[in-house]
Enzyme design. Structure first.
Site, PDB file in Angstrom:
ATOM      1  CG  ASN A 100      -8.493  31.046  33.914  1.00  0.00           C
ATOM      2  OD1 ASN A 100      -8.412  30.397  32.902  1.00  0.00           O
ATOM      3  ND2 ASN A 100      -7.666  31.192  34.748  1.00  0.00           N
ATOM      4  CG  HIS A 117     -13.168  31.640  26.998  1.00  0.00           C
ATOM      5  ND1 HIS A 117     -12.062  30.810  27.035  1.00  0.00           N
ATOM      6  CD2 HIS A 117     -13.120  32.293  25.735  1.00  0.00           C
ATOM      7  CE1 HIS A 117     -11.184  31.128  26.039  1.00  0.00           C
ATOM      8  NE2 HIS A 117     -11.923  31.880  25.182  1.00  0.00           N
ATOM      9  CB  SER A 186      -1.202  25.786  26.304  1.00  0.00           C
ATOM     10  OG  SER A 186      -2.637  25.947  25.980  1.00  0.00           O
ATOM     11  CG  ASN A 210       2.587  28.735  30.483  1.00  0.00           C
ATOM     12  OD1 ASN A 210       1.548  29.094  31.014  1.00  0.00           O
ATOM     13  ND2 ASN A 210       2.866  27.762  29.718  1.00  0.00           N
TER      14      ASN A 210
HETATM   15  C1  BV8 Z   1     -14.417  31.573  18.120  1.00  0.00           C
HETATM   16  C2  BV8 Z   1     -15.131  27.787  28.212  1.00  0.00           C
HETATM   17  C3  BV8 Z   1     -15.726  32.364  16.116  1.00  0.00           C
HETATM   18  C4  BV8 Z   1     -15.733  26.469  28.396  1.00  0.00           C
HETATM   19  C5  BV8 Z   1     -13.244  27.540  26.564  1.00  0.00           C
HETATM   20  C6  BV8 Z   1      -8.727  30.404  14.819  1.00  0.00           C
HETATM   21  C7  BV8 Z   1      -7.679  29.435  14.438  1.00  0.00           C
HETATM   22  C8  BV8 Z   1      -7.599  28.036  15.040  1.00  0.00           C
HETATM   23  C9  BV8 Z   1      -8.779  27.678  15.605  1.00  0.00           C
HETATM   24  C10 BV8 Z   1      -9.800  28.513  15.743  1.00  0.00           C
HETATM   25  C11 BV8 Z   1      -9.749  29.707  15.410  1.00  0.00           C
HETATM   26  N1  BV8 Z   1     -11.048  30.480  15.612  1.00  0.00           N
HETATM   27  C12 BV8 Z   1     -11.774  29.641  16.343  1.00  0.00           C
HETATM   28  C13 BV8 Z   1     -11.176  28.341  16.446  1.00  0.00           C
HETATM   29  C14 BV8 Z   1     -11.499  27.144  16.848  1.00  0.00           C
HETATM   30  C15 BV8 Z   1     -11.513  27.161  18.527  1.00  0.00           C
HETATM   31  C16 BV8 Z   1      -9.985  27.077  18.967  1.00  0.00           C
HETATM   32  O1  BV8 Z   1      -9.310  27.938  19.180  1.00  0.00           O
HETATM   33  N2  BV8 Z   1      -9.646  25.871  19.054  1.00  0.00           N
HETATM   34  C17 BV8 Z   1      -8.304  25.623  19.390  1.00  0.00           C
HETATM   35  C18 BV8 Z   1      -8.192  24.318  20.278  1.00  0.00           C
HETATM   36  C19 BV8 Z   1      -7.670  25.244  18.004  1.00  0.00           C
HETATM   37  N3  BV8 Z   1     -11.911  28.544  19.054  1.00  0.00           N
HETATM   38  C20 BV8 Z   1     -13.310  28.731  19.241  1.00  0.00           C
HETATM   39  O2  BV8 Z   1     -14.260  27.889  18.825  1.00  0.00           O
HETATM   40  C21 BV8 Z   1     -13.692  29.808  20.009  1.00  0.00           C
HETATM   41  N4  BV8 Z   1     -14.745  30.424  19.198  1.00  0.00           N
HETATM   42  O3  BV8 Z   1     -13.545  31.641  17.843  1.00  0.00           O
HETATM   43  O4  BV8 Z   1     -15.810  31.917  17.616  1.00  0.00           O
HETATM   44  C22 BV8 Z   1     -15.934  31.091  15.427  1.00  0.00           C
HETATM   45  C23 BV8 Z   1     -17.171  30.461  15.453  1.00  0.00           C
HETATM   46  C24 BV8 Z   1     -17.342  29.435  14.624  1.00  0.00           C
HETATM   47  C25 BV8 Z   1     -16.103  28.670  13.760  1.00  0.00           C
HETATM   48  C26 BV8 Z   1     -14.924  29.450  13.933  1.00  0.00           C
HETATM   49  C27 BV8 Z   1     -14.748  30.550  14.626  1.00  0.00           C
HETATM   50  C28 BV8 Z   1     -14.164  29.668  21.490  1.00  0.00           C
HETATM   51  C29 BV8 Z   1     -13.109  29.225  22.171  1.00  0.00           C
HETATM   52  C30 BV8 Z   1     -13.520  29.223  23.626  1.00  0.00           C
HETATM   53  C31 BV8 Z   1     -13.622  27.731  24.012  1.00  0.00           C
HETATM   54  N5  BV8 Z   1     -14.167  27.532  25.366  1.00  0.00           N
HETATM   55  N6  BV8 Z   1     -13.729  27.476  27.742  1.00  0.00           N
HETATM   56  C32 BV8 Z   1     -15.110  25.632  29.547  1.00  0.00           C
HETATM   57  O5  BV8 Z   1     -14.299  26.285  30.251  1.00  0.00           O
HETATM   58  O6  BV8 Z   1     -15.840  24.637  29.764  1.00  0.00           O
HETATM   59  S1  BV8 Z   1     -11.504  27.334  26.241  1.00  0.00           S
HETATM   60  C33 BV8 Z   1     -10.684  26.740  27.382  1.00  0.00           C
HETATM   61  O7  BV8 Z   1      -9.523  26.540  26.891  1.00  0.00           O
HETATM   62  C34 BV8 Z   1     -10.610  27.519  28.779  1.00  0.00           C
HETATM   63  O8  BV8 Z   1     -11.379  28.722  28.531  1.00  0.00           O
HETATM   64  C35 BV8 Z   1      -9.045  27.826  28.784  1.00  0.00           C
HETATM   65  O9  BV8 Z   1      -8.904  28.850  29.762  1.00  0.00           O
HETATM   66  C36 BV8 Z   1      -8.851  28.058  27.476  1.00  0.00           C
HETATM   67  C37 BV8 Z   1      -7.313  28.091  27.077  1.00  0.00           C
HETATM   68  O10 BV8 Z   1      -6.678  27.081  27.676  1.00  0.00           O
HETATM   69  P1  BV8 Z   1      -5.470  27.615  28.719  1.00  0.00           P
HETATM   70  O11 BV8 Z   1      -6.257  28.324  29.724  1.00  0.00           O
HETATM   71  O12 BV8 Z   1      -4.252  28.121  27.994  1.00  0.00           O
HETATM   72  O13 BV8 Z   1      -5.289  26.218  29.642  1.00  0.00           O
HETATM   73  P2  BV8 Z   1      -4.079  25.155  29.150  1.00  0.00           P
HETATM   74  O14 BV8 Z   1      -4.468  23.797  30.038  1.00  0.00           O
HETATM   75  O15 BV8 Z   1      -4.299  24.959  27.599  1.00  0.00           O
HETATM   76  O16 BV8 Z   1      -2.832  25.672  29.576  1.00  0.00           O
HETATM   77  C38 BV8 Z   1      -2.440  26.022  30.814  1.00  0.00           C
HETATM   78  C39 BV8 Z   1      -0.881  26.294  30.750  1.00  0.00           C
HETATM   79  O17 BV8 Z   1      -0.542  26.797  32.163  1.00  0.00           O
HETATM   80  C40 BV8 Z   1      -0.042  25.260  30.430  1.00  0.00           C
HETATM   81  O18 BV8 Z   1       0.917  25.797  29.388  1.00  0.00           O
HETATM   82  C41 BV8 Z   1       0.624  25.149  31.690  1.00  0.00           C
HETATM   83  O19 BV8 Z   1       2.018  24.883  31.251  1.00  0.00           O
HETATM   84  C42 BV8 Z   1       0.612  26.250  32.404  1.00  0.00           C
HETATM   85  N7  BV8 Z   1       0.526  26.113  34.004  1.00  0.00           N
HETATM   86  C43 BV8 Z   1       0.254  25.179  34.663  1.00  0.00           C
HETATM   87  N8  BV8 Z   1       0.328  25.407  35.990  1.00  0.00           N
HETATM   88  C44 BV8 Z   1       0.951  26.782  36.020  1.00  0.00           C
HETATM   89  C45 BV8 Z   1       0.949  27.143  34.868  1.00  0.00           C
HETATM   90  N9  BV8 Z   1       1.590  28.573  34.415  1.00  0.00           N
HETATM   91  C46 BV8 Z   1       2.024  29.020  35.529  1.00  0.00           C
HETATM   92  N10 BV8 Z   1       2.034  28.777  36.819  1.00  0.00           N
HETATM   93  C47 BV8 Z   1       1.457  27.456  37.194  1.00  0.00           C
HETATM   94  N11 BV8 Z   1       1.219  26.987  38.308  1.00  0.00           N
END
Ligand code: BV8
Ligand code: ZN
Length: 242
Positions: A100, A117, A186, A210
Site C-alpha cells: 500500500n 510500492h 489478491s 482475506n
Molecule cells: C516489477 C503503486 C521488474 C502504484 C502498484 C512476474 C509475473 C507476472 C507479472 C509480472 C512479474 N513481474 C513483473 C510483472 C508485471 C507486474 C505485475 O505483477 N502485474 C500483475 C498485475 C500480473 N509487476 C510489475 O510491473 C512490478 N515491477 O516487477 O519490476 C520488472 C520490470 C519490467 C518488466 C518486468 C519486471 C511493479 C508492481 C507495482 C505496481 N504498483 N501500486 C499505485 O498504487 O498507484 S500495485 C497495486 O496493486 C497496489 O500497490 C496494490 O497494493 C497492489 C496489489 O493489489 P492488492 O493490494 O492485492 O489489492 P487488490 O484490490 O488486488 O486486492 C485486495 C484484496 O483485499 C482482495 O482480495 C479483497 O478480497 C481483499 N479485501 C477487501 N476488503 C477486505 C479485504 N481483505 C480483508 N479485509 C477486508 N476488509
C-alpha cells in the site's frame, strides 16, 4: 476462527512477517484495486499507473493521484492497522511489508515497515530524483523541479523495479519468518505476491487473512476468510489470553 496450531506456532515464534495489500485499508474507506469499488474499475491501469502514460499525459495521472491523496487525507487507520501495531510489540523480530502507498500503517504507529510500492505522499523529480514532500500545484501548470524536470508521485508503477534494498530485506524477512501473514491482498502483483510463497518454501507457517479466496488460498497453511479489521483484533486477543 484460528486453529490451535496457529496459536501454538505464534506462541513459539521469534520472527513474524506480515504482507499487506489494499484490503487492509478497505475498512478505512480506501477503495481496493480490483474489488467491486476497485480503483482500477474507474480508471484503466495502463492509462494511469505506468511511466509512459505519465509522460504522455501527466495531467491525467496527476488528477488520479490527487483524487486518491484527497481521499486518503480524509480517512484514518482502522482496527486492523492498530492490531498490527500491537502484534509488532509482541515479537522480538517483526516486520510489516506493505504494497500500500496510503501511509495508514505509519499513521497507525507501525514502526518496522517496508513500503514495497512507495508512498503516495512522497514525490520525486523524474530527471534528478530530488525528493519532495507535499507539493501544491494548480491544474494549469504541472509541478516542476528547480532542475526543470517533471515531479512525479514517488510510487512504483507497473513495469518499474521495486526499491532494491526494500525488496531484498522483504525476501530475507519472509525467508526467516516462523509465521508469515498475507493480509488483504489478491496476491496477483509480482514480485510482492511471491513473498508468501517464499516464506512457505523456507518453512514458515503461512496464514492468509482475506475477504475472499485468492490464488494462494490453496497453497497457504491456513486461510481465514473475513474482514481484517475484525479478525486481527480477535487474533490479538486470542494470543494474549491463551
Ligand atoms: C516489477 C503503486 C521488474 C502504484 C502498484 C512476474 C509475473 C507476472 C507479472 C509480472 C512479474 N513481474 C513483473 C510483472 C508485471 C507486474 C505485475 O505483477 N502485474 C500483475 C498485475 C500480473 N509487476 C510489475 O510491473 C512490478 N515491477 O516487477 O519490476 C520488472 C520490470 C519490467 C518488466 C518486468 C519486471 C511493479 C508492481 C507495482 C505496481 N504498483 N501500486 C499505485 O498504487 O498507484 S500495485 C497495486 O496493486 C497496489 O500497490 C496494490 O497494493 C497492489 C496489489 O493489489 P492488492 O493490494 O492485492 O489489492 P487488490 O484490490 O488486488 O486486492 C485486495 C484484496 O483485499 C482482495 O482480495 C479483497 O478480497 C481483499 N479485501 C477487501 N476488503 C477486505 C479485504 N481483505 C480483508 N479485509 C477486508 N476488509
Ligand atoms: Zn530535478
Amino acid at each position: 476462527m484460528f486453529s490451535d496450531l496457529l496459536i501454538k506456532r505464534l506462541k513459539k515464534a521469534k520472527t513474524v512477517a506480515v504482507l499487506t495489500g489494499a484490503g487492509i485499508s478497505a475498512e478505512s474507506g480506501v477503495p481496493t484495486f480490483r474489488g467491486e469499488q476497485g480503483l482500477w474499475k474507474k480508471f484503466r491501469p495502463e492509462q494511469l499507473a505506468n511511466f509512459n502514460a505519465f509522460i504522455e499525459n501527466p495531467k491525467l495521472v496527476w488528477e488520479w493521484y490527487n483524487f486518491r491523496k484527497n481521499l486518503i487525507r480524509q480517512v484514518k487507520p482502522n482496527p486492523g492497522h492498530y492490531a498490527l501495531v500491537k502484534i509488532e510489540n509482541l515479537f522480538t523480530d517483526f516486520c510489516l511489508i506493505t504494497q500500500n502507498v496510503d501511509n495508514l500503517h505509519r499513521l497507525a504507529g507501525s514502526r518496522r515497515i517496508y513500503e514495497l510500492h512507495g508512498n503516495i505522499m512522497r514525490n520525486r523529480c523524474v530527471d534528478c530524483n530530488k525528493q519532495f514532500d507535499e507539493i501544491l500545484f494548480d491544474d494549469e501548470n504541472l509541478p516542476r523541479c528547480d532542475c526543470g524536470g517533471l515531479i512525479r508521485p514517488d510510487v512504483v508503477w507497473y513495469g518499474e523495479s521495486l526499491p532494491d534494498d526494500v525488496l531484498t530485506k522483504s525476501f530475507a524477512a519472509a525467508d526467516k519468518s516462523d509465521v508469515f501473514f498475507s493480509i488483504g491482498t489478491s496476491a496477483v502483483v509480482q514480485p510482492a505476491a511471491s513473498l508468501p510463497v517464499e516464506a512457505k518454501r523456507a518453512g514458515a507457517y503461512v496464514v492468509e487473512i482475506n475477504f475472499e479466496p485468492t490464488v494462494i488460498t490453496n497453497y497457504v497453511d491456513e486461510s481465514i476468510i473475513g474482514k481484517s479489521g475484525k479478525i486481527l483484533p480477535e487474533l490479538m486477543k486470542r494470543i494474549l489470553n491463551d
